[in-house]
Structure formats: structure tokens, C-alpha cells
Write a protein that holds these residues in place. Structure first.
Motif, PDB file in Angstrom:
ATOM      1  N   GLY A 171       0.819  -1.204   0.000  1.00  0.00           N
ATOM      2  CA  GLY A 171       0.000   0.000   0.000  1.00  0.00           C
ATOM      3  C   GLY A 171       0.853   1.253   0.000  1.00  0.00           C
ATOM      4  N   GLN A 172       0.199   2.375  -0.190  1.00  0.00           N
ATOM      5  CA  GLN A 172       0.891   3.658  -0.210  1.00  0.00           C
ATOM      6  C   GLN A 172       0.157   4.647   0.673  1.00  0.00           C
TER       7      GLN A 172
ATOM      8  N   GLU B 142       5.620   3.595   1.321  1.00  0.00           N
ATOM      9  CA  GLU B 142       5.123   2.262   0.988  1.00  0.00           C
ATOM     10  C   GLU B 142       5.060   1.402   2.241  1.00  0.00           C
TER      11      GLU B 142
ATOM     12  N   ASP C 203       0.043  -3.779   2.845  1.00  0.00           N
ATOM     13  CA  ASP C 203      -1.399  -3.496   2.812  1.00  0.00           C
ATOM     14  C   ASP C 203      -2.088  -3.730   4.152  1.00  0.00           C
TER      15      ASP C 203
ATOM     16  N   TRP D 156      -4.279   1.088  -1.570  1.00  0.00           N
ATOM     17  CA  TRP D 156      -3.914  -0.309  -1.391  1.00  0.00           C
ATOM     18  C   TRP D 156      -3.891  -1.038  -2.708  1.00  0.00           C
ATOM     19  N   ASP D 157      -3.030  -2.043  -2.797  1.00  0.00           N
ATOM     20  CA  ASP D 157      -3.057  -2.965  -3.931  1.00  0.00           C
ATOM     21  C   ASP D 157      -4.190  -3.961  -3.751  1.00  0.00           C
TER      22      ASP D 157
END
Length: 109
Positions: A2-3, A14, A17, A64-65
């Protein structure tokens, strides 16, 4: 991965998540109460750390990815809440995976 973007930062922080989802829950709870706190992480280069002072007037943006709901881990939430209330602050550095044995709290229910 995630960022997290803080204020007008162009570069993302970074964070895993799952950890970022827990950090968001803690941050939003504290900010909703008008409470400021420290947040830190290890620099991606591996040398040193960065710390920010999180306060209600500075925007946070989480990306989030992963998609969908996540079950939040009560122990990790408690750990982050206590850390955010301390002089050291909330640490978003990578952690050893120890969450699999902990029963989750389903916040989607």
C-alpha cells in the motif's frame, strides 16, 4: 504493498497493505478525536528512518493494492494505538509475520 501520502508529499510511503489498513483505522480514530501523533518508518534505502507529525489539519491519503474488506487484528490494533500514544509514535516499518495465529476482528459485519 500500500501507499500513504501525507499532506502535499509527492512521494508515497510504501507500507504492507494489512499494516496500512490497521494504521488507517488507528489514525482516523485519533484524528476524529482531534489527537495528533507521531508516525515513522524505515527508509526504503535501508538507511535511517523518517518521522512525521500527524495532525487533523493535514490530509492523509491511503492507497492499497489489495481489494475488498479485511479483518482487522485486535492485537495489532492495540499495539498501534499504544504506539501512537507514546513518545516513539506509530511505526510502519515492516514486521515479522506473526499475525496468522491471532483471531481477526471482522469490521465489515
Amino acid at each position: 504493498m500500500g501507499q500513504l501520502f501525507y499532506g502535499s508529499m509527492d512521494e508515497a510511503i510504501e507500507v504492507d497493505d494489512v499494516l496500512l489498513m490497521h494504521a488507517q483505522a488507528v489514525a482516523f480514530t485519533k484524528l476524529r478525536r482531534g489527537e495528533s501523533f507521531l508516525m515513522s518508518w524505515k527508509r526504503p534505502s535501508g538507511s535511517g528512518r523518517e518521522t512525521i507529525w500527524v495532525q487533523p489539519s493535514i490530509p492523509l491519503r491511503f492507497i492499497w493494492d489489495a481489494e475488498g474488506d479485511v479483518s482487522l487484528d485486535g492485537r495489532l490494533l492495540d499495539e498501534l494505538v499504544q504506539a501512537a500514544a507514546s513518545m516513539k509514535g506509530m511505526d510502519l516499518s515492516p514486521r515479522a509475520p506473526k499475525l496468522s495465529a491471532v483471531p481477526p476482528i471482522d469490521v465489515a459485519a
